[in-house]
Design a protein around this motif. Structure first.
Motif, mmCIF file in Angstrom:
data_model
loop_
_atom_site.group_PDB
_atom_site.id
_atom_site.type_symbol
_atom_site.label_atom_id
_atom_site.label_comp_id
_atom_site.label_asym_id
_atom_site.label_seq_id
_atom_site.Cartn_x
_atom_site.Cartn_y
_atom_site.Cartn_z
ATOM 1 N N VAL A 189 0.845 -1.189 0.000
ATOM 2 C CA VAL A 189 0.000 0.000 0.000
ATOM 3 C C VAL A 189 0.880 1.238 0.000
ATOM 4 O O VAL A 189 2.044 1.200 0.422
ATOM 5 C CB VAL A 189 -0.942 0.025 1.230
ATOM 6 C CG1 VAL A 189 -1.899 -1.159 1.198
ATOM 7 C CG2 VAL A 189 -0.156 0.036 2.527
ATOM 8 N N ALA A 190 0.323 2.334 -0.476
ATOM 9 C CA ALA A 190 1.053 3.598 -0.513
ATOM 10 C C ALA A 190 0.089 4.750 -0.306
ATOM 11 O O ALA A 190 -1.051 4.725 -0.774
ATOM 12 C CB ALA A 190 1.788 3.752 -1.847
ATOM 13 N N ASN A 191 0.572 5.744 0.438
ATOM 14 C CA ASN A 191 -0.132 7.031 0.600
ATOM 15 C C ASN A 191 -1.484 6.910 1.286
ATOM 16 O O ASN A 191 -2.397 7.712 1.016
ATOM 17 C CB ASN A 191 -0.311 7.709 -0.768
ATOM 18 C CG ASN A 191 0.999 7.903 -1.493
ATOM 19 O OD1 ASN A 191 2.013 8.228 -0.886
ATOM 20 N ND2 ASN A 191 0.990 7.674 -2.795
ATOM 21 N N LEU A 192 -1.649 5.932 2.174
ATOM 22 C CA LEU A 192 -2.893 5.891 2.950
ATOM 23 C C LEU A 192 -2.935 7.088 3.900
ATOM 24 O O LEU A 192 -1.914 7.465 4.479
ATOM 25 C CB LEU A 192 -2.977 4.596 3.755
ATOM 26 C CG LEU A 192 -3.222 3.304 2.973
ATOM 27 C CD1 LEU A 192 -3.333 2.127 3.939
ATOM 28 C CD2 LEU A 192 -4.471 3.407 2.130
ATOM 29 N N PRO A 193 -4.099 7.698 4.064
ATOM 30 C CA PRO A 193 -4.186 8.838 4.984
ATOM 31 C C PRO A 193 -3.950 8.380 6.423
ATOM 32 O O PRO A 193 -4.255 7.246 6.789
ATOM 33 C CB PRO A 193 -5.616 9.338 4.781
ATOM 34 C CG PRO A 193 -6.375 8.141 4.290
ATOM 35 C CD PRO A 193 -5.405 7.369 3.450
ATOM 36 N N ALA A 194 -3.397 9.274 7.224
ATOM 37 C CA ALA A 194 -3.178 8.962 8.637
ATOM 38 C C ALA A 194 -4.518 8.775 9.341
ATOM 39 O O ALA A 194 -5.487 9.490 9.071
ATOM 40 C CB ALA A 194 -2.383 10.086 9.300
ATOM 41 N N VAL A 195 -4.571 7.811 10.241
ATOM 42 C CA VAL A 195 -5.798 7.533 10.993
ATOM 43 C C VAL A 195 -5.449 7.462 12.481
ATOM 44 O O VAL A 195 -4.317 7.129 12.847
ATOM 45 C CB VAL A 195 -6.443 6.207 10.529
ATOM 46 C CG1 VAL A 195 -6.852 6.295 9.064
ATOM 47 C CG2 VAL A 195 -5.502 5.030 10.740
ATOM 48 N N PRO A 196 -6.393 7.785 13.358
ATOM 49 C CA PRO A 196 -6.109 7.722 14.793
ATOM 50 C C PRO A 196 -6.005 6.302 15.324
ATOM 51 O O PRO A 196 -5.466 6.076 16.403
ATOM 52 C CB PRO A 196 -7.307 8.463 15.420
ATOM 53 C CG PRO A 196 -8.401 8.316 14.404
ATOM 54 C CD PRO A 196 -7.733 8.328 13.065
ATOM 55 N N GLY A 197 -6.512 5.337 14.569
ATOM 56 C CA GLY A 197 -6.467 3.947 15.015
ATOM 57 C C GLY A 197 -5.446 3.137 14.243
ATOM 58 O O GLY A 197 -4.245 3.389 14.339
ATOM 59 N N TYR A 198 -5.921 2.203 13.435
ATOM 60 C CA TYR A 198 -5.015 1.327 12.697
ATOM 61 C C TYR A 198 -5.685 0.879 11.404
ATOM 62 O O TYR A 198 -6.883 1.120 11.181
ATOM 63 C CB TYR A 198 -4.635 0.109 13.544
ATOM 64 C CG TYR A 198 -5.806 -0.739 13.992
ATOM 65 C CD1 TYR A 198 -6.198 -1.867 13.281
ATOM 66 C CD2 TYR A 198 -6.541 -0.398 15.141
ATOM 67 C CE1 TYR A 198 -7.276 -2.646 13.690
ATOM 68 C CE2 TYR A 198 -7.622 -1.167 15.561
ATOM 69 C CZ TYR A 198 -7.984 -2.290 14.831
ATOM 70 O OH TYR A 198 -9.054 -3.055 15.228
ATOM 71 N N TYR A 199 -4.895 0.244 10.537
ATOM 72 C CA TYR A 199 -5.392 -0.251 9.252
ATOM 73 C C TYR A 199 -5.623 -1.763 9.347
ATOM 74 O O TYR A 199 -4.761 -2.491 9.832
ATOM 75 C CB TYR A 199 -4.393 0.027 8.135
ATOM 76 C CG TYR A 199 -3.940 1.460 8.049
ATOM 77 C CD1 TYR A 199 -4.723 2.435 7.438
ATOM 78 C CD2 TYR A 199 -2.706 1.845 8.580
ATOM 79 C CE1 TYR A 199 -4.301 3.745 7.357
ATOM 80 C CE2 TYR A 199 -2.271 3.147 8.507
ATOM 81 C CZ TYR A 199 -3.073 4.109 7.895
ATOM 82 O OH TYR A 199 -2.647 5.409 7.830
ATOM 83 N N GLU A 200 -6.789 -2.205 8.859
ATOM 84 C CA GLU A 200 -7.108 -3.632 8.897
ATOM 85 C C GLU A 200 -7.436 -4.121 7.484
ATOM 86 O O GLU A 200 -8.027 -3.391 6.680
ATOM 87 C CB GLU A 200 -8.287 -3.905 9.840
ATOM 88 C CG GLU A 200 -8.493 -5.387 10.121
ATOM 89 C CD GLU A 200 -9.359 -5.637 11.352
ATOM 90 O OE1 GLU A 200 -9.551 -6.805 11.711
ATOM 91 O OE2 GLU A 200 -9.840 -4.642 11.954
ATOM 92 N N VAL A 201 -7.049 -5.364 7.195
ATOM 93 C CA VAL A 201 -7.231 -5.953 5.872
ATOM 94 C C VAL A 201 -8.341 -6.999 5.946
ATOM 95 O O VAL A 201 -8.364 -7.825 6.872
ATOM 96 C CB VAL A 201 -5.924 -6.592 5.374
ATOM 97 C CG1 VAL A 201 -6.108 -7.166 3.967
ATOM 98 C CG2 VAL A 201 -4.794 -5.573 5.393
ATOM 99 N N TRP A 202 -9.228 -6.978 4.949
ATOM 100 C CA TRP A 202 -10.378 -7.883 4.919
ATOM 101 C C TRP A 202 -10.482 -8.553 3.553
ATOM 102 O O TRP A 202 -10.041 -7.993 2.544
ATOM 103 C CB TRP A 202 -11.678 -7.113 5.170
ATOM 104 C CG TRP A 202 -11.683 -6.257 6.399
ATOM 105 C CD1 TRP A 202 -11.099 -5.036 6.550
ATOM 106 C CD2 TRP A 202 -12.311 -6.562 7.653
ATOM 107 N NE1 TRP A 202 -11.317 -4.553 7.823
ATOM 108 C CE2 TRP A 202 -12.058 -5.477 8.522
ATOM 109 C CE3 TRP A 202 -13.064 -7.636 8.123
ATOM 110 C CZ2 TRP A 202 -12.531 -5.433 9.825
ATOM 111 C CZ3 TRP A 202 -13.537 -7.597 9.429
ATOM 112 C CH2 TRP A 202 -13.272 -6.514 10.262
#
Length: 265
Positions: A189-202
């Motif tokens: 992945v590239a250039n995902l916006p910052a998030v206060p939590g985390y990134y999850e894959v489904w």
């Protein structure tokens, strides 16, 4: 200039992923990253070139004896620290004497307590021992796997797909997904916006919108290898989704998808 992540360069060098437009432009402009990825490709090529060395015989006994003898000879040399601790001897006038004559103490490389260079045979012995040790270590790494043991499965791509920005996600966010036959999902992945939590894959069944979690990503840019269930049906669960999740102790999908793509193959 901010350099590309080292783990990303490893994946590019191994051919596990293709450089996107931004990475390709960076590699064209950045000599440091370009040299690093070229060096990694060279190392990978050397490793691939050793695949046919599994049937090499064990090194003969005299090779080991020679290494031990050379190392022992190098260890027997007086250390520089011992010579320095003894202190320099008293200065002695040079044969011609005189106020302008150079004293022996000011001329390194003389006998006695002053510094002297290693004899050529000792330097050769140390170099040969080091080279032999490296060669034996490499041979051991190749031979450590018995011919009777199964080789690890090759990375064969079973399905792949591109990931694009979903919903209100910035358009420059992107990624790609590949499923290998050993039930590993490689995600870049590239250039995902910052998030206060985390990134999850489904993985999602687009017909019923049933889904299950595959794992989490450490950052919004980079690579990850995530294990898949051995019985997953990619013809049914064909959509890869990356979501932004909160630390709210809720295992369900948040509804905030950042990237999506369909696996084909």
């Amino acid at each position: 200039m901010q350099h590309l992540d080292h783990d990303r360069l490893v994946f590019l060098a191994l051919g596990e992923s293709e450089a996107d437009d931004g990475e390709a432009r960076h590699l064209d402009a950045c000599a440091h990253c370009r040299a690093e990825v070229n060096g990694l490709r060279h190392v990978a090529g050397l490793g691939a070139g050793t695949q046919g060395l599994g049937d090499l015989p064990d090194p003969p006994e005299h090779v080991w004896q020679g290494i031990v003898a050379q190392v022992a000879a190098a260890e027997a040399l007086p250390s520089l620290g011992d010579r320095r601790a003894a202190g320099p001897p008293a200065s002695a006038p040079t044969p011609g004497g005189g106020a302008g004559a150079e004293s022996g103490a000011s001329r390194p490389g003389r006998a006695g307590g002053r510094r002297r260079r290693l004899p050529r045979w000792a330097a050769t012995a140390v170099t040969a021992a080091a080279a032999a040790a490296v060669g034996v270590a490499g041979t051991f790494a190749v031979l450590s796997g018995s011919a009777d043991e199964p080789r690890p499965p090759e990375r064969v791509v079973l399905a792949s797909g591109s990931l694009t920005a979903y919903g209100t996600t910035p358009r420059d966010a992107n990624g790609d997904a590949r499923v290998f036959t050993d039930n590993q999902l490689h995600l870049h992945v590239a250039n995902l916006p910052a998030v206060p939590g985390y990134y999850e894959v489904w993985l999602i069944d687009p017909a019923t919108m049933r889904m299950f979690s595959v794992g989490v990503l450490n950052s919004g840019t980079g690579d990850a290898l995530l294990p898949l269930p051995p019985n997953v049906d990619l013809r049914t669960y064909s959509v890869v989704d990356v979501s932004a999740e909160q630390y709210d102790n809720k295992p369900a999908h948040s509804g905030d998808s950042l990237l999506r793509g369909t696996l084909t193959g």
